[in-house]
Design an enzyme around this catalytic site. Structure first.
Site, PDB file in Angstrom:
ATOM      1  N   ARG B  86      37.293  46.765  28.637  1.00 34.83           N
ATOM      2  CA  ARG B  86      36.610  46.341  29.856  1.00 34.83           C
ATOM      3  C   ARG B  86      36.820  47.341  30.998  1.00 34.83           C
ATOM      4  O   ARG B  86      35.917  47.604  31.794  1.00 34.83           O
ATOM      5  CB  ARG B  86      37.090  44.938  30.257  1.00 34.83           C
ATOM      6  CG  ARG B  86      36.229  44.287  31.315  1.00 34.83           C
ATOM      7  CD  ARG B  86      36.608  42.839  31.522  1.00 34.83           C
ATOM      8  NE  ARG B  86      37.996  42.717  31.956  1.00 34.83           N
ATOM      9  CZ  ARG B  86      38.561  41.543  32.253  1.00 34.83           C
ATOM     10  NH1 ARG B  86      37.872  40.418  32.140  1.00 34.83           N
ATOM     11  NH2 ARG B  86      39.813  41.486  32.646  1.00 34.83           N
ATOM     12  N   LYS B 187      34.726  44.462  36.882  1.00 37.00           N
ATOM     13  CA  LYS B 187      35.928  44.177  37.677  1.00 37.00           C
ATOM     14  C   LYS B 187      36.068  45.265  38.734  1.00 37.00           C
ATOM     15  O   LYS B 187      36.962  46.109  38.696  1.00 37.00           O
ATOM     16  CB  LYS B 187      37.171  44.092  36.786  1.00 37.00           C
ATOM     17  CG  LYS B 187      37.402  42.665  36.288  1.00 37.00           C
ATOM     18  CD  LYS B 187      38.759  42.437  35.693  1.00 37.00           C
ATOM     19  CE  LYS B 187      39.738  41.806  36.638  1.00 37.00           C
ATOM     20  NZ  LYS B 187      39.403  40.449  37.058  1.00 37.00           N
TER      21      LYS B 187
END
Lengths: 364, 352
Positions: B86, B187
């Site tokens: 990620r 994020k």
């Protein structure tokens, strides 16, 4: 802080002013002001701005700015006039916009007086970097508010620093033939009831991918459409959009808070209305359908000033192509605007603020 | 591995920063084209240029990784490959320098080994790791070309007591956090400021958190301020799909989906948009995230229907999943074979 001996310097001789672009050159001084609202926001005040040597900030890796994105900024240009005096353009509008940005993302408001003083100080302390009058360049001043408190867990920071730095700048684009603009599909920079109208750091990085793709496809700039898919033109990454359609100058309304309220945009609307006597529509949506019939188009911003558009389109959709017939209006507006900024033409009331060291008497 | 340091009330640590001894850093310059060797240095401030792209234009992405102490004193990293993937996805989406999984996991191991006395005793919390990547070069309108990577660590507590009592959550239509086809799934630091004002206003009205709906129609439910949403309805477990790029692809979310399907044998609906109205007939609602694991939602109040508070007395599936996941994390239950659990090697701490 002792202000004695502060005076405006003439342009440095060790810089090649003629080759100045819109890029970063380090200047020697920063101006800072701090606030700590740990004991509540009510009694807290920003400290008196002070100039310090330009060194990196010391931030803990857990600083709110780096982890949770609480950073907002402004951009102001200061111009050296023919008589050597230095003037900032519409700084009161920047002060107000920073306050609006701050309010939306829970940063304590910087009072206009503190803001203007900090920016002026930064200009004075770096005055040898204000480009010469005949270079056409400006000193770009960047007030930035960053959350400096170290913490974990998403919340608003309690400690912030206002830091103002400066860099001399020249033209952003050198495309006299006009810009090639790509209509962006598959990405939106903003959404209703969000933060698209704030000058928050986090509004910019997400745009880089679409900018890079546009450049690879031979375009200079991008134009974003509204996130709801209604085909409404919004803005570019860091510039507002104008189109001349049937003799009416149009720029999309910012009422949905998805578009930045540009100060250059507002100035251009004023000049088009009051100097050129044009009809300007800035309180309606601007459908891309209408843009397709535009005679002329251009972008405005503190960085790009007024930059004419040659064509708008997307390589995957030939229907979308708009070829502007002329660049005249953008060029005319740019001349009027820069004449005002450089003192060659009378400025509307309050647009220019002269920077004089005597303004920087110690705060009482 | 050192034993847990004396004098810390591990279970009373909430999710806040307790400073530890060391951090791990590296830098990347596009001119050199690779990450410098990882360095273990004393925890402290780093130099950040006022004109850096991180502070001005939001070029900053992060992760949250947890390490747990087993009963035998060894320390394990929970699914760091998921965080590494990620982190890479975030970096690539924001046009920043990515790093490969191996270097990422090595950095996690080094920061744990250097701070091993801050890994809580088994079952009393975790060492939370925060890998942060930001663009550090000065620029006005140019490309980002220098990047700083820093990982710091903080012991965090268990949450069992505080969040299991249940949260009162407001479903808002006044504010949104993400655009369709935007970066809501990344994020990135810039995704958080939009949620701060709505949360503050909700807290002032007696709520604990805010649940967001899609920014186009306010018809579909998305996620809370910093956690994913789950609900149980007619025996099925639901969580909104992430295909519109508006929702964080939570690693706890993925783990709970797996456990519900494979260990509880539940039907899980995780790949379709879910309407706000479905929540009104849900039996159980909870939020998930690395920090909280699972937080029970006791009631929802919908802004467009504010007279009624929808209550969720049940907390069976959430409780079961939470115990199962925490047992795996604490080494008391065997992890599914497809999950990477890394045994953290002890490393000599290099003093700077």
């Amino acid at each position: 802080m002792v202000q004695e001996g502060l005076y405006l310097e003439s342009p440095r001789e060790d810089l090649d002013w003629s080759s100045l672009r819109f890029s970063y050159t380090k200047c020697p001084s920063l101006v800072i002001s701090d606030i700590d609202i740990s004991d509540g926001a009510d009694g807290a005040q920003w400290s008196a701005p002070r100039a310090i040597p330009h060194d990196p900030l010391k931030l803990e890796p857990s600083a709110g700015a780096l982890n949770y994105g609480q950073t907002i900024f402004e951009g102001i240009k200061a111009f050296r006039h023919d008589d050597g005096s230095i003037h900032m353009f519409r700084i009161d509008e920047n002060a107000k916009r920073l306050q609006r940005s701050a309010e939306r993302i829970l940063i304590p408001q910087v009072p206009e007086e503190i803001f203007v003083r900090a920016v002026k100080m930064c200009c004075v302390w770096n005055s040898s970097y204000v480009p010469p009058y005949d270079s056409g360049g400006a000193l770009y001043l960047r007030p930035l508010v960053v959350a400096t408190e170290p913490y974990l867990g998403v919340r608003s920071s309690k400690v912030f620093r206002l830091v103002v730095y400066a860099t001399p700048v020249g033209p952003f684009f050198s495309k006299p033939e006009g810009l090639a603009v790509r209509l962006v599909t598959g990405f939106h920079r903003s959404y209703p009831n969000g933060v698209g109208s704030t000058k928050m750091g986090g509004n910019y990085a997400p745009c880089m991918q679409s900018m890079a793709e546009a450049r690879q496809s031979g375009y200079d700039l991008v134009l974003y459409l509204d996130a709801k898919g209604r085909g409404l033109v919004e803005e570019s990454t860091a510039a507002n959009f104008f189109a001349l359609v049937d003799g009416v100058l149009r720029t999309p309304s910012t009422h949905r808070k998805t578009i930045l309220d540009g100060i250059t945009c507002d100035s251009i609307c004023y000049i088009a209305r009051h100097v050129l006597g044009m009809k300007v529509v800035d309180d309606e949506d601007l459908p891309v359908e209408l843009v397709r019939t535009a005679e002329q188009a251009f972008f405005t911003g503190t960085a790009v000033i007024v930059s004419p558009v040659k064509r708008i389109g997307h390589e995957a959709d030939s229907e979308m192509a708009v070829i502007c017939k002329s660049l005249d209006l953008a060029q005319e507006l740019k001349v009027i605007l820069t004449d005002i900024q450089f003192g060659r033409r009378e400025a509307p009331e309050g647009w220019l603020t002269q920077v004089t060291p005597s303004d920087l008497e110690p705060l009482t | 591995m050192e034993t847990p340091i004396e004098g810390i009330q591990w279970n009373s640590l909430g999710f806040s920063q307790t400073k530890t001894d060391f951090m791990v850093t590296s830098r990347f310059s596009t001119k050199i084209g690779r990450w410098e060797d990882l360095q273990v240095v004393q925890y402290g401030p780093v130099d950040v240029e006022p004109a850096s792209a991180a502070l001005n234009y939001g070029f900053s992405v992060f992760e949250g990784v947890k390490a747990f102490r087993s009963e035998d004193g060894s320390v394990q990293l929970f699914r760091p490959d998921m965080n590494a993937a990620r982190f890479k996805q975030s970096a690539e989406r924001m046009n920043m320098a990515a790093m490969d999984n191996e270097l990422f996991i090595d950095a996690m191991c080094k920061v744990i080994a250097a701070n091993s006395r801050f890994v809580p005793p088994c079952g009393e919390g975790a060492l939370y790791l925060r890998p942060l990547l930001f663009a550090s070069n000065c620029q006005l309108a140019a490309e980002t070309e220098e990047f700083t990577f820093v990982v710091f660590a903080s012991p965090t507590g268990n949450y069992f007591t505080s969040v299991d009592r249940g949260l009162r959550v407001l479903v808002t239509e006044t504010y949104n956090r993400s655009a369709i086809d935007g970066v809501g799934f990344v994020k990135a630091s810039g995704n958080y400021p939009a949620t701060m004002l709505p949360k503050k206003l909700a807290i002032e009205k007696g709520f604990d958190d805010v649940l967001y709906t899609d920014s186009n129609e306010s018809r579909f439910v998305e996620e809370a301020s910093a956690s994913n949403l789950f609900f149980v309805r007619d025996g099925k477990l639901y969580t909104p799909d992430t295909s519109r790029k508006t929702i964080h692809e939570g690693i706890t979310r993925a783990s709970l989906i797996y456990l519900a399907r494979n260990e509880l044998g539940m039907e899980v609906v995780d790949s379709e948009p879910l309407t706000v109205d479905m929540l009104k007939s849900a039996e159980e609602v909870f939020l998930s995230g690395t920090a909280i694991v699972i937080a029970r939602v006791k009631s929802l109040t919908f802004e467009n229907d504010a007279d009624q508070e929808y209550k969720y007395p049940s907390y069976e599936v959430g409780k079961q999943l939470k115990e199962m996941l925490m047992d795996i994390q604490n080494g008391k239950r065997k992890a599914p074979s497809s999950w990477l659990i890394v045994d953290v090697p002890s490393l000599p701490v290099q003093d700077q």
